[in-house]
Design an enzyme around this catalytic site. Structure first.
Site, PDB file in Angstrom:
ATOM      1  N   CYS A  51       0.723  -0.974   0.009  1.00  0.00           N
ATOM      2  CA  CYS A  51      -0.046   0.116   0.018  1.00  0.00           C
ATOM      3  C   CYS A  51       0.846   1.107   0.104  1.00  0.00           C
ATOM      4  O   CYS A  51       0.316   2.322  -0.271  1.00  0.00           O
ATOM      5  CB  CYS A  51      -0.837   0.073   1.248  1.00  0.00           C
ATOM      6  SG  CYS A  51      -2.110  -1.420   1.035  1.00  0.00           S
ATOM      7  N   HIS A  98     -13.869   9.199  -6.757  1.00  0.00           N
ATOM      8  CA  HIS A  98     -12.790   9.428  -7.730  1.00  0.00           C
ATOM      9  C   HIS A  98     -11.920  10.597  -7.507  1.00  0.00           C
ATOM     10  O   HIS A  98     -11.395  11.281  -8.356  1.00  0.00           O
ATOM     11  CB  HIS A  98     -13.459   9.896  -9.175  1.00  0.00           C
ATOM     12  CG  HIS A  98     -14.306   8.554  -9.761  1.00  0.00           C
ATOM     13  ND1 HIS A  98     -15.571   8.228  -9.172  1.00  0.00           N
ATOM     14  CD2 HIS A  98     -13.838   7.703 -10.425  1.00  0.00           C
ATOM     15  CE1 HIS A  98     -16.264   7.309 -10.043  1.00  0.00           C
ATOM     16  NE2 HIS A  98     -15.084   6.986 -10.871  1.00  0.00           N
ATOM     17  N   GLU A 144     -12.786  -1.631   3.089  1.00  0.00           N
ATOM     18  CA  GLU A 144     -11.894  -1.262   2.273  1.00  0.00           C
ATOM     19  C   GLU A 144     -11.452  -2.570   1.138  1.00  0.00           C
ATOM     20  O   GLU A 144     -11.420  -2.360   0.022  1.00  0.00           O
ATOM     21  CB  GLU A 144     -10.331  -0.931   2.864  1.00  0.00           C
ATOM     22  CG  GLU A 144      -9.536  -0.712   1.728  1.00  0.00           C
ATOM     23  CD  GLU A 144      -7.948  -0.399   2.366  1.00  0.00           C
ATOM     24  OE1 GLU A 144      -7.200   0.167   2.007  1.00  0.00           O
ATOM     25  OE2 GLU A 144      -7.778  -0.730   3.630  1.00  0.00           O
TER      26      GLU A 144
END
Length: 159
Positions: A51, A98, A144
């Protein structure tokens, strides 16, 4: 109620609070990079693994919001789902949808964009805009991935 001519009584006015949950399959293909400010590149890589990618990575989060309060005898519901949806759209989805959350979401610019911190930002935004004395915001769930879910019980009451 029977004294007023009702044939049946379906609820008592002193009914306990109910919990109402709504899940938002937020198609929030966000981009983030997990970085702990002030730590070395090596330390960030060790802490966050894949990540911690300088090119970012994306997720489609699923958000769950739970409110708790009494059922309104006039409507038979604890919350107007349409108004709750509009609040979540305005305060949460429009903020994250987004985006490159490390750069575009101001509260996450200087902290790691972990699911925990995302949940805290959502809590603060919803509490700050909460229009009702009842119901109260009770719980926030941010998923997530299939394995990474943060659940936050909201302790602070909206004012």
């Amino acid at each position: 109620a029977r004294e007023a001519g009702a044939k049946k009584v379906y609820f008592a006015s002193a009914a306990p609070a109910v919990r109402y949950s709504n899940v938002y399959g937020i198609d929030m293909p966000t981009r983030d990079e997990l970085i702990a400010p002030g730590r070395s590149d090596e330390e960030n890589q060790r802490l966050f693994g894949k990540c911690n990618n300088p090119y970012g990575h994306g997720h489609n989060y699923v958000l769950g919001i739970t409110v708790e309060g009494p059922v309104d005898p006039a409507t038979g519901v604890a919350v107007d789902a349409g108004k709750l949806d509009a609040l979540v759209q305005r305060e949460v989805i429009s903020l994250f949808d987004h985006t490159y959350i490390n750069k575009d979401v101001e509260p996450l610019r200087d902290v790691p964009a972990t699911t925990e911190n995302i949940a805290f930002v959502i809590e603060r935004r919803l509490l700050g805009a909460w229009p009702w004395t009842q119901p109260k915001l009770a719980h926030i769930r941010v998923q997530e991935t299939k394995r990474n879910v943060i659940e936050l019980d909201v302790i602070e009451s909206p004012v």
